[in-house]
Design a protein around this motif. Structure first.
Motif, PDB file in Angstrom:
ATOM      1  N   VAL A 192       1.211  -1.240   0.423  1.00  0.00           N
ATOM      2  CA  VAL A 192      -0.212  -0.262  -0.266  1.00  0.00           C
ATOM      3  C   VAL A 192       0.909   1.330  -0.182  1.00  0.00           C
ATOM      4  CG1 VAL A 192      -1.903   1.562   1.338  1.00  0.00           C
ATOM      5  CG2 VAL A 192      -1.332  -1.444   1.285  1.00  0.00           C
ATOM      6  N   GLU A 193       1.112   1.723  -1.665  1.00  0.00           N
ATOM      7  CA  GLU A 193       1.989   2.791  -1.387  1.00  0.00           C
ATOM      8  C   GLU A 193       1.105   4.102  -2.258  1.00  0.00           C
ATOM      9  OE1 GLU A 193       6.345   3.701  -3.724  1.00  0.00           O
ATOM     10  OE2 GLU A 193       6.168   1.623  -2.882  1.00  0.00           O
ATOM     11  N   SER A 194       1.788   5.327  -1.681  1.00  0.00           N
ATOM     12  CA  SER A 194       1.386   6.736  -2.613  1.00  0.00           C
ATOM     13  C   SER A 194       1.309   5.965  -3.596  1.00  0.00           C
ATOM     14  CB  SER A 194       1.458   7.628  -1.865  1.00  0.00           C
ATOM     15  OG  SER A 194       0.667   8.550  -2.040  1.00  0.00           O
ATOM     16  N   ASP A 195      -0.455   6.418  -4.447  1.00  0.00           N
ATOM     17  CA  ASP A 195      -0.152   6.375  -5.736  1.00  0.00           C
ATOM     18  C   ASP A 195      -1.048   6.317  -6.167  1.00  0.00           C
ATOM     19  OD1 ASP A 195       0.537   6.298  -8.242  1.00  0.00           O
ATOM     20  OD2 ASP A 195       0.299   3.948  -8.489  1.00  0.00           O
ATOM     21  N   HIS A 196      -1.847   6.805  -7.116  1.00  0.00           N
ATOM     22  CA  HIS A 196      -3.173   6.847  -7.891  1.00  0.00           C
ATOM     23  C   HIS A 196      -3.809   7.851  -7.054  1.00  0.00           C
ATOM     24  CE1 HIS A 196      -1.859   4.050 -10.010  1.00  0.00           C
ATOM     25  NE2 HIS A 196      -2.396   2.761  -8.303  1.00  0.00           N
ATOM     26  N   LEU A 197      -3.244   9.282  -6.599  1.00  0.00           N
ATOM     27  CA  LEU A 197      -3.733  10.049  -6.420  1.00  0.00           C
ATOM     28  C   LEU A 197      -4.521  11.335  -7.006  1.00  0.00           C
ATOM     29  CD1 LEU A 197      -1.101  12.098  -4.139  1.00  0.00           C
ATOM     30  CD2 LEU A 197      -2.403   9.936  -3.853  1.00  0.00           C
ATOM     31  N   THR A 367       0.496  13.277 -13.337  1.00  0.00           N
ATOM     32  CA  THR A 367      -0.219  13.616 -12.411  1.00  0.00           C
ATOM     33  C   THR A 367       0.629  12.868 -11.890  1.00  0.00           C
ATOM     34  OG1 THR A 367      -1.714  12.295 -12.796  1.00  0.00           O
ATOM     35  CG2 THR A 367      -2.253  13.871 -13.002  1.00  0.00           C
ATOM     36  N   ARG A 368       1.070  11.790 -12.106  1.00  0.00           N
ATOM     37  CA  ARG A 368       2.018  10.892 -11.150  1.00  0.00           C
ATOM     38  C   ARG A 368       3.306  11.681 -10.389  1.00  0.00           C
ATOM     39  NH1 ARG A 368       1.446   6.103 -13.435  1.00  0.00           N
ATOM     40  NH2 ARG A 368       0.301   4.978 -11.822  1.00  0.00           N
ATOM     41  N   PRO A 400       1.811  22.627 -16.617  1.00  0.00           N
ATOM     42  CA  PRO A 400       2.558  23.362 -17.220  1.00  0.00           C
ATOM     43  C   PRO A 400       3.929  22.720 -16.195  1.00  0.00           C
ATOM     44  CG  PRO A 400       0.240  24.042 -17.376  1.00  0.00           C
ATOM     45  CD  PRO A 400       0.178  22.446 -16.943  1.00  0.00           C
ATOM     46  N   GLY A 401       4.729  23.535 -16.086  1.00  0.00           N
ATOM     47  CA  GLY A 401       5.490  23.236 -15.239  1.00  0.00           C
ATOM     48  C   GLY A 401       5.657  21.891 -14.707  1.00  0.00           C
ATOM     49  N   VAL A 402       5.274  20.975 -15.823  1.00  0.00           N
ATOM     50  CA  VAL A 402       5.885  19.143 -14.392  1.00  0.00           C
ATOM     51  C   VAL A 402       6.827  18.566 -16.366  1.00  0.00           C
ATOM     52  CG1 VAL A 402       4.490  17.293 -13.921  1.00  0.00           C
ATOM     53  CG2 VAL A 402       3.373  19.366 -13.568  1.00  0.00           C
ATOM     54  N   THR A 403       7.932  17.812 -15.508  1.00  0.00           N
ATOM     55  CA  THR A 403       8.528  17.191 -16.589  1.00  0.00           C
ATOM     56  C   THR A 403       9.475  15.981 -15.652  1.00  0.00           C
ATOM     57  OG1 THR A 403      10.290  19.001 -16.177  1.00  0.00           O
ATOM     58  CG2 THR A 403       8.726  19.598 -17.434  1.00  0.00           C
ATOM     59  N   GLY A 404       9.730  15.825 -16.362  1.00  0.00           N
ATOM     60  CA  GLY A 404      11.005  14.660 -15.661  1.00  0.00           C
ATOM     61  C   GLY A 404      12.415  15.298 -14.860  1.00  0.00           C
TER      62      GLY A 404
END
Length: 461
Positions: A192-197, A367-368, A400-404
């Motif tokens: 149970v790990e943080s994901d799919h928020l 999103t992830r 916007p602003g979310v990249t690798g």
């Protein structure tokens, strides 16, 4: 109409025509295989070609590339992938004619009602665990049916329906809450790990979903008990734990990792069940096997057959999958896309004792990446060279602003001693790898996107 899975009941005992929109994904391909094995006339469509579609065509399943109203030939049932957006012409045609439109969760719920279902859930580890369990049960002559979101190397697909057995192994998907609609007789919770928020909004709701899943299970629930994130489930009824902790109901001991295999003991109630040989490296895979052994032992299968089943497991596509070697450089690909998964894959790579581990990680979904970028800061400790690529969108719109580079910067904040590169574009990545890879290296590609074919490109060039 669509409705909820509890309002819409579909009779799968009578053969019928079923059309699947988005048939190319691993999960929907598995559903197509099972429905075909059950005797239904299956057809489907997908936006683009993928190699797995050839396997469906070999079974006589009609597959069309592209979505069009003309693909809708008045089936009795239409079911769709969660990736299919509103306004799809085939779904619109079904709604216009009153044909039942089922979500993936609803068709899976209808399938799981037909047998004694063992549902494997968890934010990571569920595909490998359900695959090991399916192979183990097959070798032990229980002839199970199975429905898995990954392709078993033994048969080239992730599904099989056997009319002569009452056991069905199912991989449950928590990403959209659909695992809560499955009819589960026995369950495994691997993590149970943080994901799919984007779906759950916060970790509290994600954890509550797993609590509900556990409480709805009719029989035993096998829980990985070592993680701090699963402790809240330990006091629920019918919990059986597995892990490294001495108080586990099934404890893994004396683990030895090798380049392409692992050896370990499993102890229950102070008694060594046996020593097991698994043709997959990494402690995380030994844990997955331990969960499968626990279920098999409690089902009353002989230890000899259980041990044989574990030894015959040949792996799952894209789970630490050896892709080849050229000029003394080895290539392995893994689906790891969460922080703990990346850490586990690199720990397994380190056991292989290559001269260097050069890891290439492709972040998955905007999103992830936005939610979890900082959580990757400590995930790359066992890598010698680290390359982070651009994000694989999986159909999402860019944020916007979310990249690798968010991931690269997070890793760099903790790893000042290692070279960390950010390489946005594929052509630049190919050129970079051709420049830096040398004899004795392992090139490990990680991610749930399209990075998997990089190894082929490099070996061909």
């Amino acid at each position: 109409m669509t409705g909820s899975g509890k309002q819409l009941r579909i009779d799968l005992d009578t053969p019928a025509s079923v059309h699947i929109v988005g048939i190319g994904g691993a999960g929907m391909r598995s559903i197509a295989n099972v429905l075909s094995d059950m005797g239904h006339d299956v057809s489907g469509s997908d936006l683009k070609y993928s190699p797995g579609l050839d396997q469906l065509k070999s079974k006589g399943i009609k597959v069309t590339i592209g979505h069009s109203k003309s693909n809708f030939e008045n089936p009795k049932i239409l079911t769709k992938s969660t990736a299919i957006p509103e306004g799809n012409p085939e779904i619109n045609a079904a709604l216009e004619t009153g044909t039942p439109v089922l979500t993936r969760a609803q068709i899976m719920a209808a399938i799981t009602e037909k047998k004694k279902s063992i549902v494997v859930a968890g934010t990571h580890g569920k595909t490998t665990t359900s695959s090991i369990l399916s192979v183990l049960l097959s070798v032990a002559d229980t002839e199970p049916s199975f429905l898995i979101g990954g392709d078993l190397n033994e048969i080239g697909c992730g599904a099989l329906w056997n009319n002569h057995s009452d056991i069905l192994v199912v991989e449950g998907d928590e990403s959209d809450g659909s695992f809560l609609e499955l009819d589960s007789d026995i369950s495994i919770i691997t993590s149970v790990e943080s994901d799919h928020l984007a779906y759950y909004k916060d970790d509290k709701k994600l954890k509550e979903a797993f609590r509900v899943f556990a409480t709805r299970t009719k029989g035993l629930v096998y829980l990985y008990g070592d993680s701090p994130e699963t402790q809240y489930l330990k006091d629920l009824p019918n919990i059986r734990t597995y892990g490294k902790a001495p108080n586990s109901n099934y404890q893994i001991k004396n683990y030895q990792g090798k380049r392409f295999a692992s050896v370990f003991e499993i102890v229950s109630e102070g008694r060594v069940i046996d020593t097991f040989d698994l043709a997959s490296p990494g402690f995380h895979n030994a844990l997955n096997a331990t969960a499968a052994v626990a279920v098999a032992v409690d089902l009353g299968l002989s230890i000899e057959k259980v041990k044989k089943g574990i030894s015959q497991f040949a792996g799952v596509a894209r789970r630490f999958q050896y892709r080849g070697e050229i000029n003394g450089i080895s290539f392995i690909d893994d689906y790891a896309h969460l922080p703990t998964e990346v850490e586990s894959a690199l720990a397994a790579a380190k056991e292989g004792k290559w001269n260097r581990v050069v890891v290439v990680f492709q972040p998955h979904r905007f999103t992830r990446t936005n939610d979890l970028a900082s959580a990757f800061s400590n995930s790359f400790q066992d890598a010698d060279e680290i390359i982070i690529t651009g994000i694989y969108s999986a159909g999402e719109k860019a944020i916007p602003g979310v990249t690798g580079k968010l991931v690269a910067d997070a890793v760099a904040s903790k790893r000042t001693d290692k070279k960390i590169r950010y390489c946005e574009h594929r052509e630049d990545l190919i050129a970079l790898l051709q420049e830096i890879l040398v004899e004795g290296d392992l090139c490990l590609t990680l991610g749930a996107g399209d990075l998997t074919n990089i190894a082929d490109q490099l070996m061909e060039s």
